[in-house]
Scaffold this active site. Structure first.
Site, PDB file in Angstrom:
ATOM      1  N   LEU A  15       3.543 -34.142   0.761  1.00 11.83           N
ATOM      2  CA  LEU A  15       4.655 -34.953   0.057  1.00 11.83           C
ATOM      3  C   LEU A  15       4.123 -35.050  -1.536  1.00 11.83           C
ATOM      4  CD1 LEU A  15       6.465 -37.515   1.925  1.00 11.83           C
ATOM      5  CD2 LEU A  15       7.674 -36.062   0.332  1.00 11.83           C
ATOM      6  N   ILE A  25      18.382 -26.269   7.922  1.00 12.33           N
ATOM      7  CA  ILE A  25      17.371 -27.004   8.329  1.00 12.33           C
ATOM      8  C   ILE A  25      16.107 -27.455   7.429  1.00 12.33           C
ATOM      9  CG2 ILE A  25      17.507 -25.912  10.680  1.00 12.33           C
ATOM     10  CD1 ILE A  25      15.520 -23.720  10.254  1.00 12.33           C
ATOM     11  N   SER A  31       1.919 -27.104   4.350  1.00 17.41           N
ATOM     12  CA  SER A  31       1.627 -28.427   4.563  1.00 17.41           C
ATOM     13  C   SER A  31       1.298 -29.356   3.247  1.00 17.41           C
ATOM     14  CB  SER A  31       0.392 -28.605   5.561  1.00 17.41           C
ATOM     15  OG  SER A  31       0.400 -30.101   6.128  1.00 17.41           O
ATOM     16  N   ASN A  88      15.394 -37.699   3.498  1.00 12.95           N
ATOM     17  CA  ASN A  88      14.858 -36.865   4.448  1.00 12.95           C
ATOM     18  C   ASN A  88      14.215 -37.217   5.582  1.00 12.95           C
ATOM     19  OD1 ASN A  88      12.763 -35.111   5.382  1.00 12.95           O
ATOM     20  ND2 ASN A  88      11.639 -34.513   3.403  1.00 12.95           N
ATOM     21  N   CYS A 137      10.415 -37.275   7.653  1.00 12.63           N
ATOM     22  CA  CYS A 137       9.124 -37.865   7.683  1.00 12.63           C
ATOM     23  C   CYS A 137       9.051 -38.769   8.933  1.00 12.63           C
ATOM     24  CB  CYS A 137       9.511 -38.920   6.590  1.00 12.63           C
ATOM     25  SG  CYS A 137       9.393 -38.225   4.884  1.00 12.63           S
ATOM     26  N   GLY A 171      11.531 -19.246   5.199  1.00 12.53           N
ATOM     27  CA  GLY A 171      11.570 -17.821   5.242  1.00 12.53           C
ATOM     28  C   GLY A 171      12.352 -16.956   6.371  1.00 12.53           C
ATOM     29  N   LYS A 219      18.481 -34.789   5.375  1.00 11.51           N
ATOM     30  CA  LYS A 219      17.923 -33.465   5.562  1.00 11.51           C
ATOM     31  C   LYS A 219      17.245 -33.351   7.045  1.00 11.51           C
ATOM     32  CE  LYS A 219      16.064 -29.707   4.036  1.00 11.51           C
ATOM     33  NZ  LYS A 219      15.086 -29.481   2.828  1.00 11.51           N
ATOM     34  N   LYS A 253      12.264 -32.964  -5.789  1.00  7.88           N
ATOM     35  CA  LYS A 253      11.162 -33.108  -4.782  1.00  7.88           C
ATOM     36  C   LYS A 253      11.288 -34.511  -3.869  1.00  7.88           C
ATOM     37  CE  LYS A 253       7.564 -32.771  -2.003  1.00  7.88           C
ATOM     38  NZ  LYS A 253       7.629 -31.821  -0.786  1.00  7.88           N
ATOM     39  N   GLY A 257      14.410 -21.467  -0.462  1.00  8.31           N
ATOM     40  CA  GLY A 257      13.188 -22.246  -0.580  1.00  8.31           C
ATOM     41  C   GLY A 257      12.140 -21.266  -0.757  1.00  8.31           C
ATOM     42  N   THR A 258      11.621 -20.443   0.406  1.00 12.77           N
ATOM     43  CA  THR A 258      10.650 -19.405   0.229  1.00 12.77           C
ATOM     44  C   THR A 258      10.923 -18.415  -0.800  1.00 12.77           C
ATOM     45  OG1 THR A 258       9.990 -20.002   2.498  1.00 12.77           O
ATOM     46  CG2 THR A 258       9.347 -17.728   1.823  1.00 12.77           C
TER      47      THR A 258
HETATM   48  C1  LIG Z   1       6.815 -33.178   5.950  1.00 12.99           C
HETATM   49  C2  LIG Z   1       6.514 -34.354   5.280  1.00 12.99           C
HETATM   50  C3  LIG Z   1       5.286 -34.376   4.729  1.00 12.99           C
HETATM   51  C4  LIG Z   1       6.567 -35.599   6.051  1.00 12.99           C
HETATM   52  C5  LIG Z   1       8.028 -34.342   4.418  1.00 12.99           C
HETATM   53  C6  LIG Z   1       7.965 -33.526   3.159  1.00 12.99           C
HETATM   54  C7  LIG Z   1       8.119 -32.063   3.480  1.00 12.99           C
HETATM   55  C8  LIG Z   1       6.938 -31.161   3.142  1.00 12.99           C
HETATM   56  C9  LIG Z   1       5.661 -31.552   2.590  1.00 12.99           C
HETATM   57  O1  LIG Z   1       5.656 -32.192   1.450  1.00 12.99           O
HETATM   58  O2  LIG Z   1       4.613 -31.254   3.232  1.00 12.99           O
HETATM   59  N1  LIG Z   1       7.180 -29.786   3.489  1.00 12.99           N
HETATM   60  C10 LIG Z   1       8.423 -29.236   4.061  1.00 12.99           C
HETATM   61  O3  LIG Z   1       8.458 -28.076   4.433  1.00 12.99           O
HETATM   62  N2  LIG Z   1       9.271 -30.018   4.440  1.00 12.99           N
HETATM   63  C11 LIG Z   1       9.206 -31.484   4.156  1.00 12.99           C
HETATM   64  O4  LIG Z   1      10.073 -32.316   4.502  1.00 12.99           O
END
Ligand SMILES: CC(C)(C)CCc1c(C(=O)O)[nH]c(=O)[nH]c1=O
Length: 312
Positions: A75, A192, A72, A127, A130, A221, A164, A45, A271-272
């Site tokens: 992180l 992506i 959402s 990543n 961010c 997905g 990423k 993660k 992922g999904t």
């Molecule tokens: C979107 C961020 C919270 C800035 C980074 C972590 C992240 C998240 C997340 O932890 O919400 N979800 C995603 O689909 N992609 C990501 O890269």
């Protein structure tokens, strides 16, 4: 049949692994992905320096009719030291990816410096989805900010590093991000990340389906497959050959894996669908991928990698 992949000096006996964020927050999850005979690796993660609880729930939602997901998460992670301890002590023959997602440039530089000075001998994924600074778009949508952070990172970082990326939707943006990335000795690009700021509605309650950000969240997905294929293909066509590509997004079948490899993917992340099926998904997908190759008498992924045909 040869279903392997290569990034930098790392050989992957299987090309499938989890997408960062899915099945990779705890050591138990990381162990489970690595233990799957059909995964080639695991990615942690995305880590921040300190532990983060993430956003309030509901923060992840499976869309109906297997369309995909919206999240959402915010992180949530156990903190950088937790994942560094894991990767330093885990016994495995498989290469491991360490994902970092600092909320500031300094956080990213500090984590990367610690990784550089550590005995970690895997691959690092920065990543870039961010946020950069409040009021500006995420780093990867700010080409100057992307150039700036990579310049600072490569002033000291010597281990295999990739980025990423979120999806791009404009041909000029493909050109612009590739022009930045080609100026750096990147080992790979992972494309992506989720399609940002989608919205889904519960028809029974006329309410959004996730709590954070008024219901806005990243999409994953099957509904993102066409965008994932396009971003893998566009970046493969533009990036130096030395920069390998991890294809992520929209994988629910072996044919989807095959299509990402056709577009140029060296590895493929799930992922999904991994959220849906858990780690048995790796065996199903690899079996279906082998069948797709068999249908056309191919013996290896190398024969199809990047070989998508256009119409003459
Ligand atoms: C979107 C961020 C919270 C800035 C980074 C972590 C992240 C998240 C997340 O932890 O919400 N979800 C995603 O689909 N992609 C990501 O890269």
């Amino acid at each position: 049949m040869d279903l392997t992949g290569q990034i930098a000096n790392f050989h992957f006996n299987h090309i499938l692994l989890n997408a960062a964020g899915v099945k990779c927050q705890t050591t138990a999850e990381l162990d489970q992905v690595l233990a799957s005979p059909y995964s080639g690796s695991v990615v942690t993660k995305s880590a921040t320096p300190m532990v983060r609880p993430g956003n309030p729930s509901p923060r992840y939602y499976q869309l109906p009719e297997e369309l995909g997901s919206i999240n959402s998460m915010g992180l949530p992670n156990e903190g950088f030291a937790y994942y560094l301890d894991y990767v330093l002590n885990k016994q495995t023959d498989k290469p491991v990816f360490f994902s970092v997602a600092g909320l500031t440039k300094d956080d990213n530089l500090a984590m990367l410096m610690e990784l550089e000075q550590s005995d970690f001998n895997g691959l690092v994924e920065l990543n870039l989805s961010c946020p950069n600074v409040p009021g500006k778009p995420q780093t990867a949508y700010d080409f100057e900010a992307t150039r700036a952070i990579l310049t600072e990172v490569f002033a000291f970082f010597t281990k295999p590093l990739g980025v990423k990326l979120p999806p791009y939707f404009d041909m000029v943006h493909f050109d612009m991000i590739a022009a930045v990335l080609n100026d750096f000795p990147l080992a790979f690009v992972n494309t992506i990340n989720s399609i940002g700021n989608g919205l889904a509605i519960d028809p029974h309650t006329d309410t959004v389906v996730i709590k954070p950000k008024g219901g806005f969240g990243g999409l994953g997905g099957s509904l993102v497959k066409a965008t994932a294929l396009a971003n893998v293909r566009a970046l493969r066509e533009r990036l130096n050959e030395s920069i390998k590509i991890i294809g992520t997004g929209g994988v629910t079948s072996g044919r989807d894996v095959y299509d990402l490899v056709l577009c140029g993917a060296d590895l493929v992340e799930v992922g999904t669908q991994l959220m849906v099926e858990d780690t048995p998904v790796f065996e199903r997908l690899e079996g279906e991928l082998a069948n797709e190759l068999d249908k056309k008498n191919y013996q290896s992924l190398a024969e199809i990698r990047g070989k998508l045909q256009t119409i003459a």
